[in-house]
Design a protein around this motif. Structure first.
Motif, short mmCIF file in Angstrom:
data_model
loop_
_atom_site.label_atom_id
_atom_site.label_comp_id
_atom_site.label_asym_id
_atom_site.label_seq_id
_atom_site.Cartn_x
_atom_site.Cartn_y
_atom_site.Cartn_z
N ILE A 5 0.82 -1.19 0.01
CA ILE A 5 -0.05 -0.11 -0.06
C ILE A 5 1.01 1.27 -0.21
O ILE A 5 1.57 1.33 0.81
CB ILE A 5 -0.97 0.03 1.26
CG1 ILE A 5 -1.81 -1.20 1.29
CG2 ILE A 5 -1.82 1.40 1.24
CD1 ILE A 5 -2.68 -1.34 2.62
N TYR A 6 0.59 1.88 -1.06
CA TYR A 6 1.63 3.40 -1.06
C TYR A 6 0.92 4.37 0.09
O TYR A 6 -0.18 4.53 -0.16
CB TYR A 6 1.16 4.16 -2.54
CG TYR A 6 1.96 3.12 -3.45
CD1 TYR A 6 3.38 3.31 -3.72
CD2 TYR A 6 1.39 2.11 -4.07
CE1 TYR A 6 3.92 2.65 -4.69
CE2 TYR A 6 1.87 1.32 -5.02
CZ TYR A 6 3.39 1.84 -5.34
OH TYR A 6 4.02 0.94 -6.03
N VAL A 7 1.80 4.73 1.06
CA VAL A 7 1.45 5.39 2.05
C VAL A 7 0.67 6.76 1.88
O VAL A 7 -0.53 6.82 2.40
CB VAL A 7 2.55 5.48 3.32
CG1 VAL A 7 2.21 6.42 4.26
CG2 VAL A 7 3.00 4.16 3.55
N ASP A 8 1.40 7.48 0.96
CA ASP A 8 0.64 8.79 0.62
C ASP A 8 -0.70 8.82 -0.13
O ASP A 8 -1.32 9.75 0.22
CB ASP A 8 1.94 9.59 -0.57
CG ASP A 8 3.20 9.75 0.04
OD1 ASP A 8 3.25 9.93 1.51
OD2 ASP A 8 4.00 10.03 -0.68
N ASP A 9 -0.84 7.91 -0.91
CA ASP A 9 -2.19 7.97 -1.48
C ASP A 9 -3.19 6.78 -1.12
O ASP A 9 -4.03 6.51 -1.80
CB ASP A 9 -1.88 8.19 -2.97
CG ASP A 9 -1.22 7.17 -3.73
OD1 ASP A 9 -1.06 6.20 -3.06
OD2 ASP A 9 -0.92 7.37 -4.86
N ASN A 10 -2.70 6.04 -0.61
CA ASN A 10 -3.62 4.70 0.01
C ASN A 10 -3.75 3.66 -1.14
O ASN A 10 -4.58 2.96 -1.23
CB ASN A 10 -4.75 5.02 0.69
CG ASN A 10 -5.02 4.09 1.72
OD1 ASN A 10 -4.33 3.43 2.40
ND2 ASN A 10 -6.42 3.85 2.38
N GLU A 11 -3.09 3.62 -2.32
CA GLU A 11 -3.36 3.15 -3.36
C GLU A 11 -2.66 1.40 -3.28
O GLU A 11 -1.47 1.53 -2.38
CB GLU A 11 -2.73 3.40 -4.79
CG GLU A 11 -3.76 4.63 -5.22
CD GLU A 11 -3.41 5.00 -6.83
OE1 GLU A 11 -2.63 4.19 -7.54
OE2 GLU A 11 -3.59 6.13 -7.01
N GLU A 12 -3.24 0.51 -3.70
CA GLU A 12 -2.62 -0.97 -3.26
C GLU A 12 -2.02 -1.53 -4.73
O GLU A 12 -2.64 -1.36 -5.82
CB GLU A 12 -3.66 -1.63 -3.02
CG GLU A 12 -3.22 -3.05 -2.47
CD GLU A 12 -4.49 -3.95 -1.68
OE1 GLU A 12 -4.81 -4.90 -2.34
OE2 GLU A 12 -4.85 -3.29 -0.61
#
Length: 155
Positions: free
Chosen positions: A94-101
């Motif tokens: 999960i990309y921490v900055d934009d919450n994309e997985e």
């Protein structure tokens, strides 16, 4: 000359073996036939078909040698340990900055294919993830600066 270690998954090793077999069995035979046919057209000094067939033969033989070397020096990674990320792991982050997985399959550099989410263990994100555990937040140094990812799952 130092022998390089070539990391491959079992799937990647099988693909290289299949390509090598195809080159030895099919492509060589097709090329021999093309050379025979071009030779039958007469004067070889001005025969572009013959030159093209000989060039193709050189490419086939070079690729066969390359594949034989890679298979001979390959280390097959059989990642049974699902507690840490390694070559052969399927990692959901999960990309921490934009919450994309995203889900990535970590492979050796020879097998990498970004279009299929197969990333090299030598890539910025691949090398950052190696050795990490589920739940870890990892800083990745990318070409546009650093970013953080959290390891959601290792399969």
């Amino acid at each position: 000359m130092a022998i390089e270690e070539i990391l491959l998954t079992a799937e990647g090793y099988a693909e290289l073996e299949a390509e090598l077999n195809d080159l030895r069995v099919n492509k060589r035979a097709e090329n021999v036939q093309a050379i025979k046919e071009a030779r039958s057209h007469g004067d070889l000094s001005e025969n572009s078909e013959y030159d093209a067939a000989r060039d193709e033969q050189a490419k086939i033989e070079a690729r066969i040698q390359e594949l034989e070397y890679k298979l001979e020096h390959a280390t097959i990674i059989d990642n049974k340990d699902k507690s840490t990320v390694n070559v052969g792991s399927e990692v959901t982050v999960i990309y921490v900055d934009d919450n994309e997985e995203d889900t990535y399959y970590i492979v050796g550099s020879l097998e990498s294919d970004p279009f299929e989410n197969k990333i090299s263990n030598e890539s910025p994100i691949g090398s950052a993830l190696i050795g990490k555990k589920k739940g870890d937040i990892v800083s990745v140094e990318g070409p546009n600066g650093s970013y953080n990812v959290k390891i959601k799952e290792i399969a």
